[in-house]
Design an enzyme around this catalytic site. Structure first.
Site: not given
Ligand code: ZN
Length: 1023
Positions: A261, A263, A373
């Protein structure tokens, strides 16, 4: 198994004995861990060059490098230190595995022969670059590498805590840089030990399998002599027999997929994310070369596009592995966007841009939406997914709920219109598992659909800041593919997982409506300028597309600005990333985001001007363009003959234009100053009394003879709250803040009349919030307008405070209604159950409404998203003042407008939805030829149907795509009328793929369309 002698069943000593045998802290002089590395050898030389900017390799390699000693510091934060590493592998290491061991602060990338080859981060457990797996004489022994060290960690550079604002002066160093012999055989047996020790711990004393693991691992210590590698094989075969004792057929299956993941911006700026992608993904490619089973899932088209332009060599390697089905683009969106705040059309564009990119670059269309998320999920997402070729959804964030435990891990999620998608929350409750026994045990234990769903995703790899999987994670999972007591583990893909889940979905439950996250509810308000930028740019792009589409039809020479629009849309979509639009990012990201909004606005203004110019035939008379699908009669700001600002009441047809021809209102606006200092305003629709302090004493709906303001209360009451959450500062507002309510009462300047024309009247006043903050507001009443506007300017310099405005209204209803993407939904106004009171702060788009039978009040806004309606008080959240991760969040001057609209009948009948659109999409002034007659391109016969979008088709020049939706929650048949020369009309999906068996039904009146409640319909019109 044969044990050398009966052991005492002393779980504690046996377990701890095994733990110490592999400890990296205790007994490393004599234990197995101490043997992981063999000989070492210093580098030939180490030199460095420091750069304040993120520069490409070719530029870095040309610089002058100065000698650098291990331990020397460099920095500050956000700079980059490039290292030139010269090394010579000793010939005597032939047959050995040789690593460059690199332990430094920051995130590093190894470059070799001008190409990125490996990411290195201590935090992500990657400190080795493998120079040779088995050194041969003919391999090069003298090598020069470059190591690019970013002066930030996986999680940025927070001072004190992770989410604190970055420390701008952090210093970095390299602690270890040397050649080492790596003993792979020690690593393998260490991993056996680790897995068995973890099985003992995770299965606990209640299960005999835990004891079997305990005695196995104890015997392995007996057999294993760290100083004699020949002794390892006996221990390994003991471990192997344990791992290969198989499960029964009913065991749960864990679908292991590598993941990372990243961001797109959060505690680091966008530009660093590009390097995070490079470092993480090149490491994935290295792992793929060594592990033929390894599968990696990777979302966010934007990140692929970054890698494509910054690391073209790496991108083509990725393309190869995508073809092999091992590097799997997932999600289908441009970025992993926020699930609440982007408009309906923005969400469509996330998929349109994402799916088109994946299709263009890799020839695939993603079948799953991937958003592990973000802070809640709109009830319109299932329909938007289905319309974009997506029928599966993966997330897990609802495991963060503070109050209620979400009852499912695998279920059908049914949206506002009844669309259903198969949804999976990995029960490990994480998108960054490490392949450990704990992850596998949790995956089985936490599964709330035991007996209904027997397959789960295990997403492994360091995440949030990137990093991704490691060889160790793969080694762990490889050992326990089918080990009695643990779930079966298979390397899998989202496709395999969802196919399995769908194949046995007969028992799955359905969850209807939004997936509301009971946490992070401050993100509807934090970073008000970002919210405003988003709303403004959404409306601007809407208008450019409509004006451009119309211009295309009216002016044969007009070029639709497709490429520029794509560029602007992609910037807007990027800022909708799930730590940017929610405002949970650092100040550097806020600066980037606001700059992008400025770019969109300045470039967009030019595009709009060109389109409107073409539309108005480049005349010199004052005209007005209406981008909304209904006729509007409104007071607008114009310039009079002398160039002075003036107002005019204009009438413009639906999606069309007209000349400015000032008409007189049926009833002009009157303003009367009363003896007590209050002001009475009236426009024939509404009658309002404003107190000296700007609060509303009365708001009367004349025709219905109804008072809107609750007895003895004041509307437009500003209130302040203490806003100190438990940890996640920018994210969270906690329920207890409601107990600290303080009205803003101090009047700096009482109301005074600003304008008292017949078309527009307004009063203004100023309040003091504190010695640092003030509110200045103009309350505007327009002729013919059913709502009152509150143009607000706030000077804001607070700390951990929350500003809201309240309207206690004379309405009783157990539910309030909130606009969401392409529709609306209801939430309770009471706090009966924990599910009700957990929604003390909720999100909505342009309006919220509280209605009883035949009467209601709507609260509209032009750039806010946080609402709460408790009992009969409607509250709009205005500004917060969190200090982390941006210490200066929301400090400064803010402008926003909200409006109050009492109405008779239902909000649907009263055109609340249209009024909120009108507030957000101002009529645009254009120049047109003096003989322009009012012209409408499109109109829709039903007020329930909103023609939201008109754009040029992506794949055809002389074609338009129209998007309409049913906004009332009703089944409707309607006619879309157009004056444009439409040759053919087809139904198409959100990706603009038309179905040749589904022509739209054209009659002499127009196109007949049928809608079910909240249905989105897209049309392809061939001109
Ligand atoms: Zn994230």
């Amino acid at each position: 198994m044969m044990y050398r002698q009966p052991v005492l069943k002393n779980r504690r000593t046996l377990l701890e004995r095994a733990e110490k045998f592999i400890s990296d802290v205790y007994f490393t002089d004599c234990n197995l861990r101490g043997r992981l590395y063999g000989d070492s050898c210093p580098l030939e030389s180490l030199a460095s060059f420091l750069s304040s900017k993120r520069i490409p390799f070719t530029e870095a390699a040309k610089q002058n490098f100065a000698p650098h000693k291990v331990g020397d510091t460099f920095g500050p934060t956000w700079w980059t230190c490039w290292f030139k590493v010269s090394l010579k592998i000793p010939e005597s290491w032939r047959g050995k595995e040789v690593h460059l061991l690199w332990e430094s602060d920051g995130e590093a990338m190894v470059w070799r022969d001008g190409q990125p080859v490996q990411g290195l981060t201590k935090e992500g457990e990657k400190t080795s670059y493998i120079l040779s797996e088995c050194l041969k004489d003919e391999e090069p022994h003298s090598i020069t590498l470059y190591v690019e060290v970013a002066c930030n960690g996986l999680f940025g550079a927070g001072q004190g805590s992770m989410i604190a604002a970055p420390d701008p002066n952090r210093k970095f160093s390299v602690q270890k840089a040397q050649l080492v012999v790596f003993n792979r055989d020690v690593q393998e047996v260490l991993t056996d030990f680790e897995m068995l020790v973890d099985i003992v711990k995770e299965l606990g004393e209640g299960e005999q399998r835990g004891y079997q693991a305990l005695f196995t691992v104890n015997e392995m210590v007996n057999l294993c002599d760290p100083s004699d590698p020949r002794s390892f094989s006996k221990a390994r075969s003991l471990a192997h027999s344990f791992f290969s004792q198989r499960n029964g057929e009913s065991q749960h299956t864990a679908h292991a997929m590598g993941h990372c993941h990243i961001d797109s911006a959060w505690l680091w700026p966008y530009e660093e994310t590009i390097r995070k992608c490079g470092r993480s993904w090149v490491t994935v490619i290295r792992l793929m070369e060594k592990n033929p089973e390894f599968v990696f899932t990777c979302s966010q088209a934007q990140q692929f596009q970054w890698v494509q332009s910054w690391y073209p060599g790496l991108f083509s390697q990725i393309q190869d592995y995508v073809k092999k089905g091992r590097f799997i683009p997932v999600g289908g969106t441009w970025v992993e966007m926020d699930g609440n705040l982007p408009s309906g059309e923005s969400m469509v564009r996330q998929f349109l841009e994402g799916q088109r990119f994946f299709n263009h670059e890799f020839g695939i269309v993603c079948k799953e939406f991937w958003l592990p998320d973000t802070f809640g999920y709109s009830a319109q997402l299932p329909q938007i997914m289905q319309g974009s070729g997506v029928s599966n959804f993966l997330t897990q964030k609802l495991s963060w709920n503070l109050v209620n435990t979400f009852p499912h891990n695998t279920f059908f999620w049914e949206g506002l219109d009844g669309s259903k998608v198969l949804t999976h929350f990995p029960p490990g409750n994480s998108y960054e598992m490490k392949g450990k026994v704990e992850d596998l045990v949790k995956t089985v234990k936490n599964n709330k659909d035991k007996g209904r769903a027997n397959h789960s995703a295990v997403l492994f790899g360091f995440g949030d800041g990137g990093g991704g999987p490691t060889q160790l994670m793969l080694d762990r999972l490889e050992r326990v593919q089918d080990t009695d007591g643990l779930p079966k583990v298979q390397a899998s893909t989202p496709d395999k997982l969802f196919s399995q889940l769908r194949a046995d979905s007969a028992l799955l439950c359905t969850w209807t409506g939004e997936l509301f996250l009971e946490l992070h509810n401050g993100t509807y308000t934090t970073q008000a300028q970002i919210k405003r930028g988003n709303r403004r740019c959404e409306t601007l792009l809407h208008d450019i597309e409509i004006a451009g589409s119309l211009a295309l039809c009216r002016d044969g020479t007009f070029q639709y600005p497709a490429e520029q629009l794509q560029k602007l849309w992609r910037l807007l979509l990027l800022n909708q990333f799930h730590d940017v639009i929610p405002g949970s990012c650092i100040e550097m990201v806020v600066e980037d985001a606001l700059r992008y909004y400025e770019d969109i606005q300045s470039d967009g203004a030019k595009l709009l001007k060109e389109a409107c110019g073409a539309l108005g035939s480049k005349g010199n008379a004052a005209g007005v363009f209406n981008s909304l699908p209904w006729e509007r009669q409104e007071v607008i700001q114009i310039q009079d003959g002398a160039g002075e600002p003036a107002v005019a009441l204009v009438r413009v047809p639906s999606i069309g234009l007209s000349r400015v021809e000032d008409t007189q209102p049926v009833t002009p606006v009157s303003v009367t100053k009363q003896a007590d200092g209050s002001v009475l305003m009236e426009n024939g629709i509404l009658k309002m009394v404003i107190n000296k302090d700007g609060t509303l004493a009365s708001l009367h709906l004349i025709n219905a003879n109804r008072e809107a303001i609750s007895n003895g209360c004041h509307g437009n009451q500003f209130v302040m709250f203490d806003d100190v959450p438990l940890y996640w500062d920018a994210w969270d507002v906690m329920d207890y803040h409601l107990q600290t309510r303080k009205p803003v009462l101090e009047v700096v300047q009482p109301i005074h009349v600003v304008s008292s024309g017949g078309l527009r009247s307004s009063v203004s006043f100023t309040l003091r919030i504190s010695d640092k903050s003030t509110i200045k507001q103009e309350i505007v009443m327009d002729a013919m307008c059913p709502y009152i506007k509150f143009n607000t300017e706030v000077q804001w310099a607070e700390s951990h405070k929350f500003l809201k405005v309240e309207f206690p209204v004379r309405v009783r209803s157990p539910n309030a209604t909130y606009e969401i993407q392409f529709g609306h939904l209801q939430r309770p106004t009471h706090r009966n159950t924990s599910w009700d009171w957990a929604r003390f702060e909720v999100w909505g788009h342009k309006w919220a409404d509280l209605s009883e039978h035949n009467f209601g009040v709507a609260l509209l806004n032009d750039c806010k998203y946080g609402y709460s309606v408790h009992e009969n008080t409607m509250t709009l959240s205005l500004l917060r003042a969190p200090k982390a991760p941006d210490a200066n969040a929301d400090m400064g001057t803010h402008h926003f407008t909200y409006a109050i609209m009492p109405h008779a009948g239902s909000f649907q009948e009263a055109s609340v939805i249209q009024s909120a659109y009108n507030l957000n999409f101002p009529l645009r002034s254009i120049q047109c030829s003096p003989n322009t007659i009012p012209w409408s391109a499109f109109s829709v016969s039903s007020a329930a149907i909103i023609l939201e979008t008109i754009k040029q088709a992506e794949d055809r020049k002389r074609a338009l795509v129209l998007r309409l939706y049913e906004s009332h929650g009703s089944s409707v048949t309607t006619t879309l009328c157009t004056t444009l020369p439409v040759r053919e009309a087809w139904h198409c999906d959100l990706l603009e793929r038309h179905d040749p068996t589904q022509p739209a039904h054209m009659t002499s009146e127009g196109i007949t369309l049928t809608f079910s409640p909240f249905q989105i319909v897209s049309l392809l019109l061939i001109l």
